[in-house]
Design an enzyme around this catalytic site. Structure first.
Site, PDB file in Angstrom:
ATOM      1  CG  ASN A  30      -1.809   1.077   1.342  1.00 63.63           C
ATOM      2  OD1 ASN A  30      -2.724   1.309   0.387  1.00 63.63           O
ATOM      3  ND2 ASN A  30      -1.448   1.904   1.946  1.00 63.63           N
ATOM      4  CD  GLU A  31      -1.523   5.964   0.160  1.00 63.35           C
ATOM      5  OE1 GLU A  31      -1.079   6.201   1.233  1.00 63.35           O
ATOM      6  OE2 GLU A  31      -2.652   6.198  -0.324  1.00 63.35           O
ATOM      7  CB  CYS A  53      19.198   0.932   8.273  1.00 57.06           C
ATOM      8  SG  CYS A  53      18.939  -0.147   6.873  1.00 57.06           S
ATOM      9  CB  CYS A  90      19.849   1.565   3.113  1.00 58.19           C
ATOM     10  SG  CYS A  90      17.985   0.704   3.209  1.00 58.19           S
ATOM     11  CD  GLU A 120      -6.334   4.326  -0.713  1.00 58.14           C
ATOM     12  OE1 GLU A 120      -6.145   5.681   0.000  1.00 58.14           O
ATOM     13  OE2 GLU A 120      -5.612   3.399  -0.383  1.00 58.14           O
ATOM     14  CD1 TRP A 179      -5.041  12.452   5.169  1.00 57.11           C
ATOM     15  CD2 TRP A 179      -3.648  14.097   4.449  1.00 57.11           C
ATOM     16  NE1 TRP A 179      -4.950  12.593   3.917  1.00 57.11           N
ATOM     17  CE2 TRP A 179      -4.234  13.657   3.320  1.00 57.11           C
ATOM     18  CE3 TRP A 179      -2.593  15.296   4.395  1.00 57.11           C
ATOM     19  CZ2 TRP A 179      -3.913  13.899   2.029  1.00 57.11           C
ATOM     20  CZ3 TRP A 179      -2.287  15.531   3.076  1.00 57.11           C
ATOM     21  CH2 TRP A 179      -2.873  15.047   1.828  1.00 57.11           C
ATOM     22  CE  LYS A 191     -11.102   8.878  17.552  1.00 56.97           C
ATOM     23  NZ  LYS A 191      -9.764   8.995  17.653  1.00 56.97           N
TER      24      LYS A 191
END
Lengths: 682, 682, 682
Positions: free
Chosen positions: C154-155, C162, C165, C306, C314, C355
């Site tokens: 997802n997305e 790190c 990486c 979506e 947000w 929510k």
């Protein structure tokens, strides 16, 4: 005050040059560079800045050959070299093998390798390697025929909070304080229960640690400044061994907050600095910075080591310097004491975070650009000036006191307002003098102030030992002393004075400062002159003061302290001490200083229109007069009657008046002076 | 509600005093302090705050001698002591030897030593040492003749995210939830796949970890509040062993977001708090905070433990308290229930980060200051009042509900707007009552609300168990209940109500809240009163509600929900429940509350002009009436006809009207009452 | 360009559905859900997103039973499934046992467990587990009768710093560069002495490390995009083994800065994306994003995976979608190429940080809400459309070039201004075309541009190899090419072009860009058209350019470059290349593009009023014409004379004119086309 000799007697003229990084470029570009340097009278390339990994690609391997080659090429083409040690950015192999060379942030977390200025100033490893490379370079190039000056490292600055620094800080403190009790007392540690019971408990002022003891914060700033200064000294001394006759400098950054340049100034042979005003700065702001640098070594001329020929890149908005501004601001530097006019940078690098910073040669590599033309014309003009301004000194009768410790203490102070505006206040007072065409010296808490007529000390929050006594002596002998709100609050440990404010200056100022009110940005009060001469807005901070000997010159207009004094004068011995208890609008200061200057018969040589700046340097050959037109309109300036002047920039004789077009400059000497100078200047 | 006895029967008068840190000063200052305290009627110094290292400079060494000395000196001069445990800042030796006492930041990174409040509240080491020093002090000073009250630690607050806290948090959760399944369900952890499969997986809501589970964030706030409360309890119990009769408090901070003071209130003997309004706060904002503190222990009088006598230092702009404001705001506190008027601080420290904070004695040490004079006059006046206000209670018929859990849940909510403005909304409603001169009690979700006529519950987003039922009972018996947008969204675990909003309040409010629209700051709608009485701007949030039983009183003027209800009233039993679905301008609330108050025959004792505050306290001797003029103009206030009053502040008899100049105060009792009081007050 | 088949031939209609998380809810809710889905024509639930811990609560235990159940229930009710792998949030047990799966922040400090997208993309552990769960799901559900499409993770987004990486980054670099010397040269590392002498010295561009080498920063962005893409590929390939015939996608995020979606597009079977415009965005801003997604796979229709049915949560302010906007914006998507209209989310979760995000079913669970009604009506309408828009393609003659590498390079550039506004500039040019009702394709540096008439490439700072050549070919064959300031500065390594700007485009544009001036926000200049047609404000950046072949069309009005060209046209072969050297106001662009479009005879099919959008998709059955009224007033739109149309949304025949009320939509086919379509659409 006598004129100074040229920084290097081999180059008794205004140095024109700047940062040059041949190691970034393939060799076929080198010849183009030299040809373009010749064309633009770019005489003094600064080589070596950041070249460490190119000179020492491995711990045990040195590769000076490319530097040998380019230095010889430059020398052969008539360049003179400003040779930098490359120690502002250590090679990656060093950070990798010896992580203690890396800085730690203000929480004590070690940085990763990268950027620049990312070395710990107390790291023995860094110091060892820095000394080694400086030594090797000095050994190899001390006798190079083109070597003009050593440029150690680059723009020292920043701070480290690693455990090495913590240890060294404790050592530094143990030398500074006679005992832990002494430190506890001077740091006022019983506050919030912060008394140290063992030296080992003292840590740097970590962002997530001790920030409540301001004396600690202050001492840590002093310590970090000292540690970086030690780095400079170590390199300098390493160079000196092999190169005892060549001057050594490092490039400073004006009112950079991190280092006490006054202390540093004692360690360099000549001040050099990098001048990057914001595009919107007023000429007086720039003049102030040059005067600050001239003041660092008590009026010794300085080197303008870096300026951009066109735009900067790191500001929010990087406007181009308008046509003529580069020339105007270059002479502004010379007028205020510069013996060099240099740039960052010769040629824009193709990559990295400064590739959008202005340069003499842009990415196009073309010479038919506005910037290249302006640089070339300026270079030719400077060449034409020869030594006729070199070493000239400025005789000011007005001084303004600036002090890094004072600044640090002000910035740390919690209350009465967050934004203290120390530098802005200095600039505001300076501007009042600039507008009256009066020369100002910037002095420091340890300067000899006895030679001045007027001393201005804005926001001298911290009074170091002896300063008040010297100010008293200055005033009693006839000087005019001007102080402002936020003066005389603390001693050199940032401890508030036991008898309140202005503490040791209470006597000379004749006032007692009972309270300080803070105003919201939208609020203001008024300064009402008692002689009826005017009313002026004031804001930011309003001290409620009482005359204890002083005479009120103006009172507040409103609020519960309406009618109480805001400007006072205290006659003290043969002089006067003034106090300005609030932040006034600029026009108040313009009006305020006029009678004080008149009283001391301080006036510019010429009467010039607003926007024209006038400055004088006294050389061995006589007086050199600078006229700079900062205005966008042409102006006519009347000269002293019956005197003939030579304009050194174009060799024309002027008399009665001189006309300056937008941004134009004239550098005049009276004809008789000029004759001598012309003869010697050859 | 009966009047309360004095906090300590030995001192049945308004305590006047404040923070005093003799350990910061040389002993020759101590005698000056005592003399100046006597002069200023500074009766109750608070000693010991932050003195830990001075009392225990090494783990095994205690140095109480200096404290013995100063306490005796203070006692001998007539002072009474507020004795603080010094545990708000641990000594450096403790952080050095036991690093687990240090807090960790919200990424779990341990702080360095320094500042204050930098101890981990779950650290066994910190707790052990804190109990030890409290015990030692209690043992030593329990019988000291001047001991008035114990002041535990100082301004508890902040939060720690260390591994000790993580472990204790898991223990705390295991007590709170019947099983991990229970927790997963109540925390809604299947969201984003956050289901815990083992207790050990639960971590604090690290800034670089879990911030998506709001029930976790909420429980962690509760947990941290509880852990600090345990620290208080441990010290309190240690003291109690030796000092069973002396009251014990800790100083709170008003609407401080970090601690659930309602829970804390049950553990202290008396509420004390530190009042630091922003210079621009309205008197009603300050009154609200005092009422909050009075409400914490159900109307028990409280101690104003700290206020600045002049300026603060940590705000962006720290304006001076204007002349008269210190007195006015001190009586504001007393009018709302304070039995003490105390300061931070007695004498400004010379160093450290609070050296610019106001104090009774400034750096000058002089007594001829405005501030010292105002403090002294106030001290004399308070002394003159004797016990005549002590223990007096406030009988309010209006209550306003505040709840820390609700605040925390609101603040965590993502959407519909970022800035939720809970406290501002409370202040806005409070101001409407204040302007109508009506007394308000602040109550909590667990308070007995049955005694009130009007209950206002702004933004009661979280409904705890039983609250809706008690509100229903309140209304059905004739009460007026006022709710606003953002009400009844979630339960005590921050889980949205299954039947939407206002959830359990749907029945009593008679509405269904279908949608909530968010407005940009420059947008607004209008509240149009259905009875034609007016139109008011509303903004911020606009809920689209449906009357399911309620009657619309006003509708939206514009947008797609124009004409739909914005203000409703639901008749429920013998009372009414109101809902305000958007944020109104202040004038709406002023108009809205008037008829509700009228309906309940709630009116001030006197009709007073705007800007004058009126308050009453019922003492054992009768009613004491406070009149405070917050305006800058003088006002005439008509008194009840044919009644004579005594102004307790100056013993003058007043009748018919009383005149109050700018910021002036009167404290009146009816003459008959006064006679009794005058007799008993001796 | 031929029409495309349906994404899945089993579902040749516009998918209507969205995110559904049954694992958050008790089973009694499941049946309510299915019933409400049926009622709202919610046909394609997306199941599995974030369900990892619910499917694999322990390392060795899988719990697919609940998913079996709900999928069967959904299938039985007629749903088709978008089945997601749950790998966007690893279970807590995984982070706990294998901390290497956690991301590290940009200082290299490892995150704690929590949130989502908090997995390291190079972690072998994460990859192993992600492949395992994808494989298990594919194995189990590949043959599920309701399976429509795979939705991987997802997305995807974010970045990790790190040590894993870092190691993988070095491996990635060693494949990209022929040698360390090659890298040093292309990264311009001698700048600031950053030459690497060993591969192991290269680190990620840590915030507290190396941020001065822009080629490093750029490559690290490419690397992180590639690493996440590998995660996708690994899951995709694991699924493909078991489910070779079902299309596989992952949901993208428009102009998300973190990933080079053009590169990703090659790896998915169909583009899907999540559309969350700010409430104040203009319709053209949304249209631009849809066109971008359509362009990612060269005009293949995409899935709107979506969108919110009502509000987001947000943003700073989350306004509701006004009534009709959901329908309007859904058809906006379809008009620009969407073959699905889906939501986040079906039902609001009761807890967690989302929510307050809009959902089809709100917390009330009620179906009588505005939002549920609008969703249901839209669902019915979409169902009615059947396959009549499916697979339809857009034939644009105008293209606009967008490039992620270019964006990244622009953002990293230090100077001439901080805020570069690349996306805003694209939007501004797009809006000019949108206002002229002209369809635009978004193309990329590797796209075939030869089929267009007009190519717009705003701020094409970075020119990748071959791009200039293809643009030259495009123009020489008759195309019109439009470039702007900040074009042609660097190559794909962010190295400035050796001959200045616009570098390889100098020839086709016929200009040389000598300098770039930066303007403060309050400053501006003017574009003066040479033909007298107008003057327009310009600001932000002003390049000082020289015509070297081009013809000036407009000049600057003021400043030292007044009179120098600001807009130019260069005839090149049979076409023209335009350059706009400053940021113009919108009205300039509106005027600028009109004649260019006219010259190419590019005009909309119909003449429609401002605020009405027109779009066409060519399906197998013929042309489908979309008319969208974004205005709040009703409009009348004249149709092509003598032709009859069928409005597919309501099956009404329209002729001559059609009236659209506020936010109304029509989807028209000419009657003859429709007959066929009606026949086949059954």
């Amino acid at each position: 005050m006598h004129p100074f000799p040229a920084v290097n007697s081999r180059a008794p003229f205004i140095w024109h040059g700047g940062d040059y990084n041949p190691e970034q470029w393939p060799r076929d570009i080198w010849d183009q560079d030299i040809s373009l340097m010749q064309e633009s009278h770019f005489r003094v390339p600064t080589v070596g800045v950041f070249s460490w990994v190119s000179l020492q690609p491995e711990e045990e391997r040195f590769t000076f050959e490319w530097l040998d080659t380019i230095l010889d090429k430059l020398a052969n083409s008539g360049r003179l070299i400003c040779l930098a040690t490359p120690t502002a950015a250590q090679p990656a192999w060093m950070s990798q093998r010896y992580p203690d060379v890396l800085r730690s942030d203000d929480k004590g977390i070690r940085n990763h390798h990268g950027r620049r200025g990312n070395y710990c100033p107390t790291s023995p490893t860094y110091r060892r390697f820095a000394v080694q490379i400086a030594e090797r370079m000095a050994e190899r190039y001390a006798k190079h025929p083109a070597l003009l000056i050593w440029h150690v490292c680059n723009e020292y600055g920043g701070a480290c909070y690693c455990s090495q620094c913590a240890t060294e800080f404790r050592n530094w403190l143990q030398k500074r304080y006679s005992s832990l009790d002494d430190l506890n007392q001077k740091w006022w540690t019983p506050f919030w229960g912060h008394t140290y019971t063992d030296w080992s408990q003292i840590e740097p002022p970590y962002a997530n640690g001790e920030r409540a003891i301001h004396a600690l914060t202050l001492d840590y700033k002093r310590f970090q400044s000292d540690m970086l200064l030690q780095c400079f000294q170590l390199e300098r001394d390493a160079i000196r061994k092999f190169s005892p006759d060549i001057p050594i400098t490092t490039n400073m950054m004006g009112t950079y907050p991190g280092l006490d340049y006054r202390k540093w100034a004692k360690e360099v042979d000549v001040i050099s600095w990098d001048c990057y005003p914001a595009p919107k700065d007023h000429p007086s702001d720039i003049a102030f910075l040059h005067d600050l640098n001239r003041g660092l070594r008590d009026n010794q001329p300085f080197l303008l080591m870096e300026q951009t020929p066109s735009s900067q890149n790191w500001q929010a908005v990087n406007a181009l310097k308008r046509p003529g501004i580069l020339r105007l601001w270059s002479y502004l530097a010379v007028a205020h004491g510069a013996d060099a006019v240099m740039y960052f940078q010769w040629r824009r690098g193709r990559g990295g975070c400064e590739k959008m910073h202005g340069a003499v040669v842009e990415h196009s590599g073309r010479a038919d650009t506005r910037v290249f033309r302006e640089v070339s014309q300026l270079g030719a003009e400077l060449e034409h000036l020869k030594d006729r301004t070199i070493g000239g000194v400025t005789h000011s009768r007005v001084a303004m006191l600036f002090d890094w410790d004072n600044w640090w203490a002000i910035e740390d102070t919690v209350g009465p307002v967050r934004d203290k505006q120390y530098i802005q206040t200095l600039r505001q007072h300076y501007a009042a003098l600039w507008k009256q065409h009066v020369s100002v010296d910037i002095v420091f808490s340890d300067s000899d102030i006895s030679t001045y007529d007027v001393l201005i000390a804005p926001m001298l929050y911290m009074l170091k030992p002896g300063v008040a006594e010297r100010i008293e002596a200055f005033v009693s002998k006839g000087g005019s002393f001007i102080a402002t709100y936020f003066t005389g609050y603390v001693n050199e440990y940032d401890l508030a004075n036991e008898n309140g404010y202005p503490g040791p200056l209470s006597h000379v100022l004749g006032i007692w400062n009972e309270e300080i009110d803070a105003l919201y940005p939208e609020q203001s009060n008024k300064i009402v002159m008692n002689d009826g001469s005017g009313k002026y807005v004031c804001n930011h901070l309003c001290e409620i003061i009482h005359c204890e000997g002083a005479t009120p010159l103006a009172t507040y207009a409103t609020d519960f302290y309406a009618g109480s004094p805001v400007v006072t004068r205290n006659s003290f011995g043969r002089g006067n001490a003034y106090y300005i208890a609030s932040r006034p609008e600029q026009s108040f200061l313009d009006a305020f200083y006029a009678p004080i200057l008149a009283e001391h018969h301080i006036a510019p040589t010429l009467t010039v229109p607003a926007g024209v700046e006038i400055a004088q340097r006294e050389t061995a050959q006589g007086t050199v007069l600078f006229l700079l037109n900062h205005a966008t309109d042409a102006v006519q300036i009347p000269l002293q009657s019956k005197k003939r002047f030579l304009n050194l920039l174009n060799d024309q004789t002027v008399q009665d008046t001189i006309t300056l077009t937008q941004y134009d400059v004239a550098i005049l000497t009276a004809i008789d002076d000029e004759k001598n100078q012309g003869a010697k200047g050859q």
